[in-house]
Design an enzyme around this catalytic site. Structure first.
Site, PDB file in Angstrom:
ATOM      1  N   CYS A 188      -5.858   4.199  -3.484  1.00 52.36           N
ATOM      2  CA  CYS A 188      -6.170   2.891  -2.896  1.00 52.36           C
ATOM      3  C   CYS A 188      -7.399   2.154  -3.392  1.00 52.36           C
ATOM      4  O   CYS A 188      -7.302   1.085  -4.012  1.00 52.36           O
ATOM      5  CB  CYS A 188      -6.321   3.062  -1.385  1.00 52.36           C
ATOM      6  SG  CYS A 188      -4.908   3.809  -0.563  1.00 52.36           S
TER       7      CYS A 188
ATOM      8  N   ASP B 272      -0.401  -0.792  -4.677  1.00 55.20           N
ATOM      9  CA  ASP B 272      -1.716  -0.354  -5.177  1.00 55.20           C
ATOM     10  C   ASP B 272      -1.672   1.004  -5.864  1.00 55.20           C
ATOM     11  O   ASP B 272      -2.608   1.380  -6.551  1.00 55.20           O
ATOM     12  CB  ASP B 272      -2.747  -0.352  -4.034  1.00 55.20           C
ATOM     13  CG  ASP B 272      -2.492   0.745  -3.010  1.00 55.20           C
ATOM     14  OD1 ASP B 272      -1.316   1.171  -2.852  1.00 55.20           O
ATOM     15  OD2 ASP B 272      -3.460   1.181  -2.355  1.00 55.20           O
ATOM     16  N   ASN B 273      -0.578   1.731  -5.643  1.00 60.27           N
ATOM     17  CA  ASN B 273      -0.391   3.031  -6.303  1.00 60.27           C
ATOM     18  C   ASN B 273       1.037   3.475  -6.012  1.00 60.27           C
ATOM     19  O   ASN B 273       1.759   2.831  -5.250  1.00 60.27           O
ATOM     20  CB  ASN B 273      -1.399   4.094  -5.823  1.00 60.27           C
ATOM     21  CG  ASN B 273      -1.525   4.205  -4.319  1.00 60.27           C
ATOM     22  OD1 ASN B 273      -2.528   3.777  -3.749  1.00 60.27           O
ATOM     23  ND2 ASN B 273      -0.511   4.732  -3.659  1.00 60.27           N
TER      24      ASN B 273
ATOM     25  N   HIS C  22     -11.024  -1.943   2.327  1.00 62.51           N
ATOM     26  CA  HIS C  22     -11.207  -0.621   1.699  1.00 62.51           C
ATOM     27  C   HIS C  22     -12.102  -0.672   0.463  1.00 62.51           C
ATOM     28  O   HIS C  22     -11.916   0.091  -0.481  1.00 62.51           O
ATOM     29  CB  HIS C  22      -9.827  -0.018   1.328  1.00 62.51           C
ATOM     30  CG  HIS C  22      -9.840   1.486   1.349  1.00 62.51           C
ATOM     31  ND1 HIS C  22      -8.905   2.253   0.694  1.00 62.51           N
ATOM     32  CD2 HIS C  22     -10.702   2.354   1.944  1.00 62.51           C
ATOM     33  CE1 HIS C  22      -9.172   3.535   0.890  1.00 62.51           C
ATOM     34  NE2 HIS C  22     -10.253   3.615   1.637  1.00 62.51           N
TER      35      HIS C  22
ATOM     36  N   ASP D 227       0.844  -1.201   0.000  1.00 61.52           N
ATOM     37  CA  ASP D 227       0.000   0.000   0.000  1.00 61.52           C
ATOM     38  C   ASP D 227       0.879   1.251   0.000  1.00 61.52           C
ATOM     39  O   ASP D 227       1.595   1.507   0.976  1.00 61.52           O
ATOM     40  CB  ASP D 227      -0.885  -0.043   1.256  1.00 61.52           C
ATOM     41  CG  ASP D 227      -2.005   0.975   1.213  1.00 61.52           C
ATOM     42  OD1 ASP D 227      -2.073   1.767   0.253  1.00 61.52           O
ATOM     43  OD2 ASP D 227      -2.820   0.968   2.155  1.00 61.52           O
ATOM     44  N   ASP D 228       0.868   1.967  -1.080  1.00 66.74           N
ATOM     45  CA  ASP D 228       1.638   3.224  -1.197  1.00 66.74           C
ATOM     46  C   ASP D 228       3.149   2.996  -1.247  1.00 66.74           C
ATOM     47  O   ASP D 228       3.926   3.852  -0.816  1.00 66.74           O
ATOM     48  CB  ASP D 228       1.334   4.204  -0.031  1.00 66.74           C
ATOM     49  CG  ASP D 228      -0.060   4.790  -0.095  1.00 66.74           C
ATOM     50  OD1 ASP D 228      -0.869   4.330  -0.911  1.00 66.74           O
ATOM     51  OD2 ASP D 228      -0.335   5.724   0.691  1.00 66.74           O
TER      52      ASP D 228
HETATM   53 CA    CA Z   1      -2.608   3.033  -1.488  1.00 68.38          CA
END
Ligand code: CA
Length: 473
Positions: free
Chosen positions: A85, A287-288, A143, A45-46
């Site tokens: 996200c 995810d990004n 999420h 995540d990130d």
């Molecule tokens: Ca993210």
């Protein structure tokens, strides 16, 4: 009497024949089932594009991810379908551009909001695999909506452990009655649960336990770490291992990445120990892109960060490993996208999404095995804010539209950092790619829910960071 006897005999024959047929069918379907490979998606995540060793990172130790990359295929142009996200996750679950069904914002955490989440009209990869006889489990960040009908157990997963919202404190849950997203209890299936220790380690242990529980049947594990998303929190032991990093923000971030790497190593070790490496297709991606200003992640040499349709928001570390089936120590150079992961999974599982024509992802296996040499996608598309920003990747060209600014054209093959806008030199290419966007966009709908409002001032700095990063970029 004779007739009755004959009838009984015929009945018995039918019954025995039926039983043996049933046994054969059950046996052959059990054989077929046992040959089906397992699937593991590990989602960070990130995580920044340049923050793992296999992407050239020098200051953060990621030996396990580097091994995974060496044992598999590194997709050098691996994209996600959104620069933040929840929409990326909606695409990853459905193999569809999430704008098709209006999932273009992060859902506000609200268990009473019936709309803010992955629409129940959409079939997930877990739905498809469940119907195909797989054991499916989700561990970690969900999420995709907090209302009961959005729960992982209602979206094709048979087991769940993790955080329902967009992030969480890494060490604790709040007191009874806690309603703040980052402090609510975790959930085991639908039951609230506290946890002991460091959340990244807890999620790793749950992922490994899932694999151990189900190693004898085909399984699908979706292991979605919330690391290294804010709040920037890491155990002292990990901070010490990256003490060479002077910037305290990046040091905390690096410790979180290192703990994530350790987790990936434990998952891979479990697969190896159980003899599942050749029977398990493993995907790893973020995810990004990294939120550079918030966590001091690095997307170098890419322009932009989380939230942006420049490369830094959407191009991520991306590994595919299937020992014995896909070549190790390889790179795949054509653009691929996260939507291809569920499309590949259902194809490999010899099943399909019920509305295959609506699927945007592509089964990558023929490309990765060298049977096909054309690019998997003619073009890839991004859209945020209902169309305020958008981008198209078509061959080496990328057309970028940011807010009210004029369209920008880059040659990504020559200019990975998107520094030289050549739109004036190539108006015909601008026109052609804009038309591609318009055609693609005709099949999209307006966002069906808004994102959370930006953070209100909060007393606690960590919580403020958490809010900032979970809010719309
Ligand atoms: Ca993210």
């Amino acid at each position: 009497m004779g007739h009755q006897y004959l009838a009984l005999k015929v009945l018995l024959l039918f019954w025995a024949g039926g039983l043996s047929l049933f046994a054969q069918t059950a046996e052959s379907s059990e054989n077929a089932r046992s040959k089906l490979p397992n699937f593991v998606i590990i989602l960070a995540d990130d995580l920044g594009y340049a923050d793992v060793g296999f992407q050239g990172c020098q200051d953060i130790p990621t030996p396990n991810l580097d091994t995974l990359a060496r044992e598999g295929i590194r997709c050098t142009q691996g994209y996600v379908s959104h620069p933040f996200c929840s929409p990326t996750r909606a695409g990853l679950m459905t193999a569809r551009y999430q704008q098709r069904f209006g999932h273009e914002n992060n859902p506000k955490y609200d268990p009473n909001d019936p709309v803010a989440g992955l629409p129940v009209s959409q079939v997930t990869v877990a739905d498809v695999l469940s119907r195909a006889g797989y054991v499916t489990g989700a561990v970690g960040k969900w999420h995709l909506g907090a209302a009961p009908h959005f729960h992982p157990l209602r979206r094709g997963f048979q087991e769940y452990f993790g955080l329902i919202g967009g992030g969480h404190d890494y060490f604790r849950v709040g007191p009874p009655g806690e309603s703040r997203e980052y402090f609510i209890p975790l959930q085991r299936n639908t039951e609230p649960e506290a946890f002991q220790g460091y959340l990244t380690d807890v999620l790793t242990a749950e992922g490994v336990a899932f694999i151990r529980r189900h190693h004898q049947v085909p399984f699908f594990l979706y292991l979605a770490y919330n690391a290294p998303h804010t709040p920037l929190q890491a155990p002292e032991s990990w901070l010490q291992r990256v003490s060479h990093i002077e910037d305290p923000t990046r040091r905390s971030y690096a410790a979180m990445v290192a703990a994530l790497d350790e987790g990936v190593g434990r998952v891979c070790a479990a697969l190896k120990e159980l003899g599942l490496e050749e029977r398990t297709l493993v995907f790893f991606l973020s995810d990004n892109g990294g939120p550079v200003e918030v966590t001091h992640a690095s997307n170098a040499p890419l322009r932009g960060a989380k939230g942006s349709v420049y490369e830094g928001g959407i191009r991520v570390p991306f590994i595919i490993r299937w020992t014995g089936t896909l070549p190790p120590r390889t790179t795949y150079e054509q653009p691929v996208i996260s939507l291809d992961i569920p499309a590949t999974i259902v194809a490999v599982a010899d099943t399909a999404f019920p509305t295959e024509s609506a699927v945007d992802g592509v089964n990558l296996l023929p490309y990765l095995q060298g049977q096909r040499h054309d690019p998997p996608h003619k073009s890839l598309f991004w859209r945020t804010g209902g169309g305020i920003n958008w981008a198209v990747r078509s061959g080496d060209w990328k057309l970028v539209k940011v807010g009210q600014q004029a369209e920008e054209l880059y040659n990504i093959g020559e200019d990975i950092s998107e520094t030289k806008n050549v739109s004036h030199q190539h108006p015909e290419i601008v026109l052609e790619i804009r038309r591609q966007y318009e055609t693609w966009n005709q099949k999209n709908i307006a966002p069906i829910f808004e994102g959370p409002r930006r953070a209100r001032p909060a007393g606690n700095k960590l919580q403020k960071d958490a809010n900032r990063a979970s809010a719309q970029p």
